[in-house]
Design a protein around this motif. Structure first.
Motif, PDB file in Angstrom:
ATOM      1  N   PHE A 117       0.821  -1.208   0.000  1.00  0.00           N
ATOM      2  CA  PHE A 117       0.000   0.000   0.000  1.00  0.00           C
ATOM      3  C   PHE A 117       0.855   1.259   0.000  1.00  0.00           C
ATOM      4  O   PHE A 117       1.940   1.275   0.561  1.00  0.00           O
ATOM      5  CB  PHE A 117      -0.910   0.031   1.238  1.00  0.00           C
ATOM      6  CG  PHE A 117      -1.932  -1.058   1.222  1.00  0.00           C
ATOM      7  CD1 PHE A 117      -3.149  -0.878   0.582  1.00  0.00           C
ATOM      8  CD2 PHE A 117      -1.660  -2.283   1.821  1.00  0.00           C
ATOM      9  CE1 PHE A 117      -4.080  -1.902   0.558  1.00  0.00           C
ATOM     10  CE2 PHE A 117      -2.584  -3.309   1.792  1.00  0.00           C
ATOM     11  CZ  PHE A 117      -3.803  -3.121   1.156  1.00  0.00           C
TER      12      PHE A 117
ATOM     13  N   ARG B 263      -5.050   2.276   1.523  1.00  0.00           N
ATOM     14  CA  ARG B 263      -5.973   1.649   2.460  1.00  0.00           C
ATOM     15  C   ARG B 263      -6.334   2.694   3.500  1.00  0.00           C
ATOM     16  O   ARG B 263      -5.458   3.284   4.118  1.00  0.00           O
ATOM     17  CB  ARG B 263      -5.318   0.440   3.113  1.00  0.00           C
ATOM     18  CG  ARG B 263      -6.241  -0.257   4.085  1.00  0.00           C
ATOM     19  CD  ARG B 263      -5.557  -1.496   4.629  1.00  0.00           C
ATOM     20  NE  ARG B 263      -6.404  -2.056   5.689  1.00  0.00           N
ATOM     21  CZ  ARG B 263      -6.656  -3.354   5.815  1.00  0.00           C
ATOM     22  NH1 ARG B 263      -6.130  -4.218   4.979  1.00  0.00           N
ATOM     23  NH2 ARG B 263      -7.431  -3.787   6.783  1.00  0.00           N
TER      24      ARG B 263
ATOM     25  N   ASP C 241      -5.958   7.947   5.699  1.00  0.00           N
ATOM     26  CA  ASP C 241      -5.150   6.880   6.294  1.00  0.00           C
ATOM     27  C   ASP C 241      -4.325   7.505   7.415  1.00  0.00           C
ATOM     28  O   ASP C 241      -4.553   8.664   7.774  1.00  0.00           O
ATOM     29  CB  ASP C 241      -4.293   6.150   5.243  1.00  0.00           C
ATOM     30  CG  ASP C 241      -3.161   6.996   4.692  1.00  0.00           C
ATOM     31  OD1 ASP C 241      -2.972   8.134   5.162  1.00  0.00           O
ATOM     32  OD2 ASP C 241      -2.470   6.515   3.779  1.00  0.00           O
TER      33      ASP C 241
ATOM     34  N   ILE D 136     -10.073  -0.618   0.592  1.00  0.00           N
ATOM     35  CA  ILE D 136      -8.874  -0.653  -0.239  1.00  0.00           C
ATOM     36  C   ILE D 136      -9.236   0.101  -1.502  1.00  0.00           C
ATOM     37  O   ILE D 136     -10.244  -0.189  -2.156  1.00  0.00           O
ATOM     38  CB  ILE D 136      -8.452  -2.087  -0.536  1.00  0.00           C
ATOM     39  CG1 ILE D 136      -7.922  -2.702   0.759  1.00  0.00           C
ATOM     40  CG2 ILE D 136      -7.382  -2.121  -1.615  1.00  0.00           C
ATOM     41  CD1 ILE D 136      -7.583  -4.152   0.646  1.00  0.00           C
TER      42      ILE D 136
ATOM     43  N   ALA E 185     -12.076  -3.373   2.977  1.00  0.00           N
ATOM     44  CA  ALA E 185     -10.809  -3.952   3.417  1.00  0.00           C
ATOM     45  C   ALA E 185     -11.067  -5.152   4.317  1.00  0.00           C
ATOM     46  O   ALA E 185     -11.987  -5.140   5.125  1.00  0.00           O
ATOM     47  CB  ALA E 185      -9.998  -2.905   4.170  1.00  0.00           C
TER      48      ALA E 185
END
Ligand code: ADP
Ligand code: MG
Length: 728
Positions: free
Chosen positions: A48, A64, A87, A114, A136
């Motif tokens: 990620f 994510r 995030d 995601i 996710a």
């Protein structure tokens, strides 16, 4: 469990409703179709990006984070759904312009997602338009992946560096991503949904459902992954190596069977169709060579003539393509080939795509061989009444040796006594079907066919597109040609361009000014052309200057009249669209100005430029463009400035546009591959062709036991109309 040929409806998880959508949206009718719906990229789920580390517009990344806010903004066409993703490192705006209602309902603020998409910049801030969203899983992410996708396998995309270095490596979690549509997404068949269906399908299959199609010895020789394994791993690879191997195997298979098919058709035709044998070189040829040919043939011309001569003496039917750049001297090769036919008691015809070109050939060829007692005639749609009757009679009686003309030559009412060879100039305007109609002209059997084209085609493409033809290349220009100087200018240099035009005209030379004319923008283009013409008429006033104008919307007669004025040097400037692109030979023209050059394709620019540089004097090509050029536009212009080599230009063109856009390939439809890419897989094509040729040489009907699989595969392809109806 349904088998591969079952209706997709019966796969677990599909049902009638989804099946309908799969059919209409993706053309997936059977389980097999679904299996061959390959991913267009893969996501490494373990990697990620951090929002704080986004630096480049255009970067494709996986993030994510938690969806913080979601609202619809704007009205009507400006209506959009805007979300905020957070995030641990920062926040990013997400925005959607389509499926707004549906997305608003299905996305949940506060959930972790995601997110996959391309970073874009708007008003100095990064955002992500139309990201793919997936809920996710609960396991925590590992940060730091800078390259979450693998894209190497797909047309039009530069190969990304492999995800993992070194051999083997630990199992990775690559998720396939499939082409999908809004409608599919709404029925739960987004990337994730499709992934699940394909997993179900593969789980229900075994190796015997996907039998090997290649002989074991080929698999061993080229270290090819078995078919069953390749079709599994293309969907669900665990390592980069597995993925690469699967891609390689599938590409090889596609290209190999294509070449095998093409070569088999060719071999069979050669073996079954008898060709006239032109065993001797006689007076016509020799006299021409010794008395009329004013120059030494180039090495390339001699080589190609030898290749043709070998065909004609072999007793097999010749079907040969001669590729040669503009000005490489194809005409004289064609003429000498026709004289070989005459020396052996046959007639010959030469077909050109336009009346003007046919006329030019007529004049040139009459001047060269008229005095040798060769009876040369002309036939086109505009030759009518008694004149036509007379020519037809002479062709039928054999009194006329060579006839030069247009499409009219393939009409049924044209019959020959014993046509030995048909030469087709500037091939890309004629289809395969038209070529084959020439075969029926002759009571004595099919004439040999020689096709000449000035559109160089990269070798790999030629091998495929003209797989049934033999190919000769005139890759050398006659000595003493001054290479055309090509210069790129932006529009504000217009005054200087005019000055340059004046200079050339004052030397007694002529000038072309070409405008783009594209169907979709025809009206505007025509306006541009006309206002350009008017501006030129003011800057180059009569009586000192005369200007011709030719474009596709004019009547054929008017076009001809204007062309003739230019040919006769009554006008100094020819304003035109690409209708002048092909073949016209006016050696006195020394300057080609191309307006909006960025809008032309490379091969078109090359063809246009070939209209100058045909005389003894230095010639020029001026490419006029706007200030701002797209990346591809700039590369096209730079390529033109840097080289005059048609083959280099063709390779670049193929790379920039992909094979589907190369002239002649559109109708063929044969270039639809699952993975193979004619522009990039040249090496595999070459190997596949060589292997196919070796096999057929040893075993033309694939009768040996080790070739049973090949025979069966060709037979099943023969039934699979999807693939082969387009080729033959
Ligand atoms: P293209 O391949 O574009 O059809 P042409 O056959 O029209 O080219 O030839 C271009 C010009 O070059 C013609 O004027 C032709 O007479 C001349 N030419 C052809 N071959 C040679 C040669 N070997 N040496 C010198 N001039 C040649
Ligand atoms: Mg020509």
């Amino acid at each position: 469990m349904p088998n591969l040929d079952s209706n997709i409806e019966f796969l677990k998880g599909v049902g009638p409703q989804r099946a309908d959508i799969l059919k209409t949206e993706l053309g997936i009718f059977t389980c097999r179709d679904l299996l061959f719906h390959f991913p267009f990229r893969y996501i490494d789920r373990t990697k990620f990006h951090s929002i704080r580390n986004l630096h480049h517009e255009g970067e494709t990344v996986q993030l994510r984070g938690t969806l913080r806010r979601l609202e619809t903004l704007g009205e009507g066409r400006a209506k959009r759904l805007v979300g905020t993703l957070r995030d641990e490192t920062g926040i990013l705006e997400l925005v959607w312009f389509r499926s707004v209602q549906w997305l608003e309902k299905s996305l949940v603020v506060g959930k972790e997602y995601i997110v996959f998409g391309r970073v874009s910049e708007f008003n100095g801030k990064f955002n992500m338009p139309h990201p793919e969203m997936e809920e996710a899983p609960s396991s925590p992410p590992i940060r730091g992946g800078e390259s979450p996708e693998y894209n190497g396998a797909f047309p039009g995309v530069k190969p990304a560096p492999p995800l993992m270095g070194g051999a083997g490596g630990a199992a990775k979690n690559f998720d396939p991503v499939y082409p999908t549509t809004d409608k599919l997404t709404q029925k739960g068949m987004d990337a994730k949904g499709l992934r699940k269906l394909i997993r179900t399908l593969l789980d229900g299959l075994s190796a015997s459902d996907l039998p090997e199609t290649l002989p074991d010895y080929l698999g061993a020789q080229f270290k090819l992954t078995p078919r069953w394994q390749a079709l599994n791993k293309i969907h669900f690879p665990e390592t980069q190596l597995e993925l690469d191997a699967a891609i390689r195997r599938i590409k090889f298979e596609e290209l190999f069977f294509l070449q095998l098919r093409l070569l088999q058709v060719r071999t069979r035709r050669k073996d079954s169709v008898r060709g006239f044998v032109f065993s001797k070189i006689g007076d016509y040829f020799n006299q021409f060579y010794q008395e009329k040919l004013a120059f030494e043939l180039t090495g390339a011309q001699k080589r190609v003539l030898k290749e043709i001569r070998a065909d004609l003496a072999s007793g097999k039917h010749m079907n040969r393509l001669v590729q040669g750049d503009v000005g490489s001297g194809k005409t004289v090769v064609a003429l000498m080939t026709m004289l070989m036919a005459l020396d052996n008691g046959h007639q010959a015809c030469l077909m050109a795509p336009t009346e003007i070109l046919a006329q030019q050939h007529l004049e040139g060829i009459t001047a060269l061989v008229g005095e040798l007692g060769v009876n040369v005639g002309y036939l086109s749609g505009s030759v009518k009444g008694k004149k036509r009757e007379a020519i037809l009679a002479k062709l039928a009686s054999g009194e006329m040796h060579i006839v030069i003309g247009t499409h009219a030559l393939i009409e049924d009412w044209v019959q020959f006594k014993n046509l030995g060879i048909s030469v087709i100039d500037e091939q890309h305007r004629f289809g395969v079907e038209q070529r084959s109609r020439l075969w029926a002209k002759n009571p004595a059997g099919p004439p040999h066919v020689l096709v000449m084209t000035a559109t160089p085609i990269p070798r790999t493409l030629a091998m495929t597109l003209y797989g049934d033809l033999d190919i000769s290349v005139i890759n050398e220009l006659p000595p003493g040609r001054k290479p055309i100087t090509t210069i790129h200018k932006t529009e504000h240099h217009r005054l200087r361009v005019q000055g340059f035009m004046r200079d050339e005209i004052s030397k007694g030379h002529q000038v072309y000014v070409v405008y783009p004319m594209i169907e979709e923008t025809e009206k505007v283009d025509l306006q541009n052309l006309m206002s350009g013409f008017e501006a030129l008429s003011r800057d180059f006033p009569t009586p000192q200057y005369q200007i011709s104008i030719v474009h596709g919307k004019m009547k054929a007669g008017d076009k001809d009249f204007e062309m003739q004025r230019f040919i006769k040097k009554e006008t100094q400037i020819m304003v035109a669209t690409t209708v002048i692109e092909v073949g016209v030979n006016i050696p006195n023209a020394s300057l080609m100005v191309i307006e909006n050059a960025e809008r032309f394709g490379l091969s078109q620019l090359h063809q246009l430029r070939g209209r100058v540089g045909r005389g003894a004097d230095q010639s020029y090509c001026l490419l006029l463009t706007g200030h701002k050029l797209s990346h591809d536009g700039r590369e096209r212009i730079q390529t033109m400035v840097q080289t005059t080599d048609g083959f280099i230009i063709a390779e670049t063109d193929l790379r920039l546009r992909g094979p589907g856009n190369i002239e002649g390939t559109q109708q063929s439809g044969m270039l639809r591959f699952l993975l193979a890419d004619l522009a990039r897989d040249g090496q595999i094509i070459a190997v596949a062709r060589e292997v196919a040729a070796q096999i057929l040489e040893k075993d033309p009907e694939l009768a040996l036991p080790e070739h049973l699989r090949l025979r069966m595969q060709l037979a099943s392809e023969g039934k699979d109309t999807r693939v082969w109806s387009r080729i033959s």
